[in-house]
Design a protein around this motif. Structure first.
Motif, mmCIF file in Angstrom:
data_model
loop_
_atom_site.group_PDB
_atom_site.id
_atom_site.type_symbol
_atom_site.label_atom_id
_atom_site.label_comp_id
_atom_site.label_asym_id
_atom_site.label_seq_id
_atom_site.Cartn_x
_atom_site.Cartn_y
_atom_site.Cartn_z
ATOM 1 N N CYS A 86 0.908 -1.225 -0.028
ATOM 2 C CA CYS A 86 0.038 0.073 0.010
ATOM 3 C C CYS A 86 0.888 1.215 0.032
ATOM 4 O O CYS A 86 1.691 1.468 1.038
ATOM 5 C CB CYS A 86 -0.826 0.027 1.201
ATOM 6 N N ASP A 98 -1.876 3.617 2.448
ATOM 7 C CA ASP A 98 -3.303 3.800 1.980
ATOM 8 C C ASP A 98 -3.807 2.508 1.214
ATOM 9 O O ASP A 98 -3.309 2.253 0.390
ATOM 10 C CB ASP A 98 -3.303 4.951 1.058
ATOM 11 N N ARG A 99 -4.919 1.680 1.940
ATOM 12 C CA ARG A 99 -5.213 0.644 1.398
ATOM 13 C C ARG A 99 -6.010 0.888 -0.279
ATOM 14 O O ARG A 99 -6.123 -0.204 -0.949
ATOM 15 C CB ARG A 99 -6.335 0.266 2.337
ATOM 16 N N THR A 100 -6.203 1.907 -0.426
ATOM 17 C CA THR A 100 -6.760 2.135 -1.764
ATOM 18 C C THR A 100 -5.740 2.312 -3.013
ATOM 19 O O THR A 100 -6.160 2.303 -4.155
ATOM 20 C CB THR A 100 -7.983 3.232 -1.937
ATOM 21 N N LYS A 101 -4.536 2.440 -2.292
ATOM 22 C CA LYS A 101 -3.366 2.728 -3.398
ATOM 23 C C LYS A 101 -2.653 1.295 -3.428
ATOM 24 O O LYS A 101 -1.455 1.488 -2.715
ATOM 25 C CB LYS A 101 -2.629 3.844 -2.977
ATOM 26 N N LEU A 102 -3.061 0.406 -4.119
ATOM 27 C CA LEU A 102 -2.119 -0.978 -3.940
ATOM 28 C C LEU A 102 -1.209 -0.952 -5.031
ATOM 29 O O LEU A 102 -1.290 -0.528 -6.247
ATOM 30 C CB LEU A 102 -3.320 -2.121 -4.379
ATOM 31 N N ARG A 103 0.051 -1.532 -4.666
ATOM 32 C CA ARG A 103 1.185 -1.707 -5.734
ATOM 33 C C ARG A 103 1.332 -3.157 -6.027
ATOM 34 O O ARG A 103 2.028 -4.022 -5.580
ATOM 35 C CB ARG A 103 2.504 -1.151 -4.979
ATOM 36 N N ASP A 104 0.184 -3.670 -6.675
ATOM 37 C CA ASP A 104 0.079 -5.009 -6.708
ATOM 38 C C ASP A 104 0.480 -5.541 -8.274
ATOM 39 O O ASP A 104 0.310 -6.826 -8.727
ATOM 40 C CB ASP A 104 -1.201 -5.543 -6.342
ATOM 41 N N LEU A 147 2.056 -0.966 5.791
ATOM 42 C CA LEU A 147 2.268 -0.630 4.409
ATOM 43 C C LEU A 147 1.992 -2.002 3.894
ATOM 44 O O LEU A 147 1.768 -1.933 2.118
ATOM 45 C CB LEU A 147 3.695 -0.454 3.976
ATOM 46 N N CYS A 148 1.696 -3.055 4.455
ATOM 47 C CA CYS A 148 1.247 -4.322 3.698
ATOM 48 C C CYS A 148 0.190 -5.079 4.538
ATOM 49 O O CYS A 148 0.553 -6.029 5.276
ATOM 50 C CB CYS A 148 2.446 -5.219 3.496
ATOM 51 N N LEU A 153 -4.999 -7.774 2.650
ATOM 52 C CA LEU A 153 -4.651 -7.828 1.096
ATOM 53 C C LEU A 153 -3.542 -8.459 0.486
ATOM 54 O O LEU A 153 -3.902 -8.739 -0.828
ATOM 55 C CB LEU A 153 -4.401 -5.882 1.318
#
Length: 118
Positions: free
Chosen positions: A26, A30-36, A56-57, A61
Protein backbone atom coordinates in the motif's frame (compact mmCIF):
# COMPACT_ATOMS: atom_id res chain seq x y z
CA UNK A 1 17.53 -3.52 -3.10
CA UNK A 2 13.94 -3.06 -2.04
CA UNK A 3 11.46 -5.85 -2.65
CA UNK A 4 9.27 -3.78 -4.94
CA UNK A 5 12.22 -2.71 -7.09
CA UNK A 6 13.49 -6.29 -7.15
CA UNK A 7 10.11 -7.47 -8.41
CA UNK A 8 10.16 -4.93 -11.25
CA UNK A 9 13.73 -5.88 -12.13
CA UNK A 10 12.82 -9.58 -12.23
CA UNK A 11 10.38 -8.82 -15.06
CA UNK A 12 13.34 -7.65 -17.15
CA UNK A 13 16.18 -9.90 -15.95
CA UNK A 14 16.11 -13.63 -15.23
CA UNK A 15 16.38 -14.39 -11.54
CA UNK A 16 15.90 -17.69 -9.73
CA UNK A 17 13.72 -16.28 -6.98
CA UNK A 18 12.70 -13.22 -5.04
CA UNK A 19 12.72 -12.53 -1.32
CA UNK A 20 10.77 -9.48 -0.17
CA UNK A 21 11.49 -8.29 3.35
CA UNK A 22 8.45 -6.15 4.13
CA UNK A 23 6.80 -5.63 0.72
CA UNK A 24 5.20 -2.13 0.50
CA UNK A 25 1.85 -3.21 -0.95
CA UNK A 26 0.00 0.00 0.00
CA UNK A 27 1.47 3.33 -1.07
CA UNK A 28 1.94 5.50 2.02
CA UNK A 29 -0.14 2.98 3.98
CA UNK A 30 -3.28 3.86 1.95
CA UNK A 31 -5.31 0.67 1.43
CA UNK A 32 -6.83 2.15 -1.75
CA UNK A 33 -3.44 2.62 -3.43
CA UNK A 34 -2.25 -0.92 -4.05
CA UNK A 35 1.12 -1.68 -5.61
CA UNK A 36 0.07 -5.12 -6.79
CA UNK A 37 0.36 -4.92 -10.58
CA UNK A 38 3.98 -6.09 -10.59
CA UNK A 39 3.14 -9.00 -8.25
CA UNK A 40 0.39 -10.19 -10.58
CA UNK A 41 2.81 -10.06 -13.54
CA UNK A 42 5.51 -12.15 -11.84
CA UNK A 43 6.32 -15.69 -12.85
CA UNK A 44 9.38 -15.94 -10.59
CA UNK A 45 8.84 -17.70 -7.26
CA UNK A 46 8.74 -15.33 -4.33
CA UNK A 47 8.97 -15.38 -0.54
CA UNK A 48 7.28 -12.60 1.41
CA UNK A 49 8.75 -12.02 4.87
CA UNK A 50 6.11 -9.83 6.39
CA UNK A 51 5.46 -8.23 9.76
CA UNK A 52 1.94 -8.83 11.08
CA UNK A 53 1.70 -5.14 12.10
CA UNK A 54 3.02 -3.68 8.84
CA UNK A 55 0.71 -0.80 7.87
CA UNK A 56 2.26 -0.76 4.39
CA UNK A 57 1.12 -4.33 3.79
CA UNK A 58 -2.09 -5.36 5.56
CA UNK A 59 -2.18 -9.15 5.63
CA UNK A 60 -5.75 -9.43 4.34
CA UNK A 61 -4.78 -7.50 1.20
CA UNK A 62 -1.56 -9.47 0.75
CA UNK A 63 -3.45 -12.76 1.03
CA UNK A 64 -5.93 -11.63 -1.63
CA UNK A 65 -3.11 -10.65 -4.00
CA UNK A 66 -1.16 -13.85 -3.28
CA UNK A 67 -4.21 -15.95 -4.18
CA UNK A 68 -4.39 -14.21 -7.56
CA UNK A 69 -0.67 -14.37 -8.40
CA UNK A 70 0.63 -16.62 -11.18
CA UNK A 71 4.01 -17.07 -9.48
CA UNK A 72 4.50 -19.63 -6.74
CA UNK A 73 4.54 -17.56 -3.58
CA UNK A 74 5.20 -18.19 0.08
CA UNK A 75 4.76 -16.20 3.27
CA UNK A 76 6.83 -16.11 6.44
CA UNK A 77 4.86 -14.10 8.98
CA UNK A 78 6.69 -12.23 11.73
CA UNK A 79 4.17 -12.12 14.58
CA UNK A 80 4.11 -8.64 16.07
CA UNK A 81 6.56 -7.36 13.46
CA UNK A 82 6.32 -3.97 11.77
CA UNK A 83 7.50 -3.00 8.26
CA UNK A 84 11.11 -3.33 9.43
CA UNK A 85 10.32 -6.74 10.96
CA UNK A 86 10.99 -5.35 14.44
CA UNK A 87 8.85 -6.74 17.24
CA UNK A 88 7.90 -4.56 20.24
CA UNK A 89 9.58 -5.44 23.53
CA UNK A 90 6.27 -6.20 25.23
CA UNK A 91 5.43 -8.76 22.53
CA UNK A 92 8.89 -10.31 22.80
CA UNK A 93 8.59 -10.55 26.58
CA UNK A 94 5.16 -12.16 26.31
CA UNK A 95 6.47 -14.74 23.84
CA UNK A 96 9.74 -15.34 25.71
CA UNK A 97 11.73 -14.49 22.59
CA UNK A 98 14.33 -11.91 21.68
CA UNK A 99 14.64 -9.98 18.44
CA UNK A 100 17.63 -12.21 17.68
CA UNK A 101 15.32 -15.25 17.96
CA UNK A 102 12.87 -13.62 15.55
CA UNK A 103 15.68 -12.75 13.15
CA UNK A 104 16.99 -16.33 13.29
CA UNK A 105 13.54 -17.65 12.32
CA UNK A 106 13.53 -15.25 9.37
CA UNK A 107 16.95 -16.50 8.25
CA UNK A 108 15.77 -20.10 8.59
CA UNK A 109 12.72 -19.34 6.42
CA UNK A 110 14.93 -17.69 3.80
CA UNK A 111 17.35 -20.62 3.81
CA UNK A 112 14.45 -23.04 3.39
CA UNK A 113 13.13 -21.04 0.45
CA UNK A 114 16.54 -20.97 -1.22
CA UNK A 115 17.11 -24.70 -0.62
CA UNK A 116 13.73 -25.52 -2.21
CA UNK A 117 14.90 -23.61 -5.29
CA UNK A 118 17.93 -25.80 -5.85
Amino acid sequence: MGGRVGCHLSLEEKVDGLICLGYPLCAMGDRTKLRDEVLRALTTRILFVQGARDSLCPLDLLERVRAEMKAPNFLHLVEGGDHSLRVPKRHLQASGETQDDVDQKILTAIAGFINRES
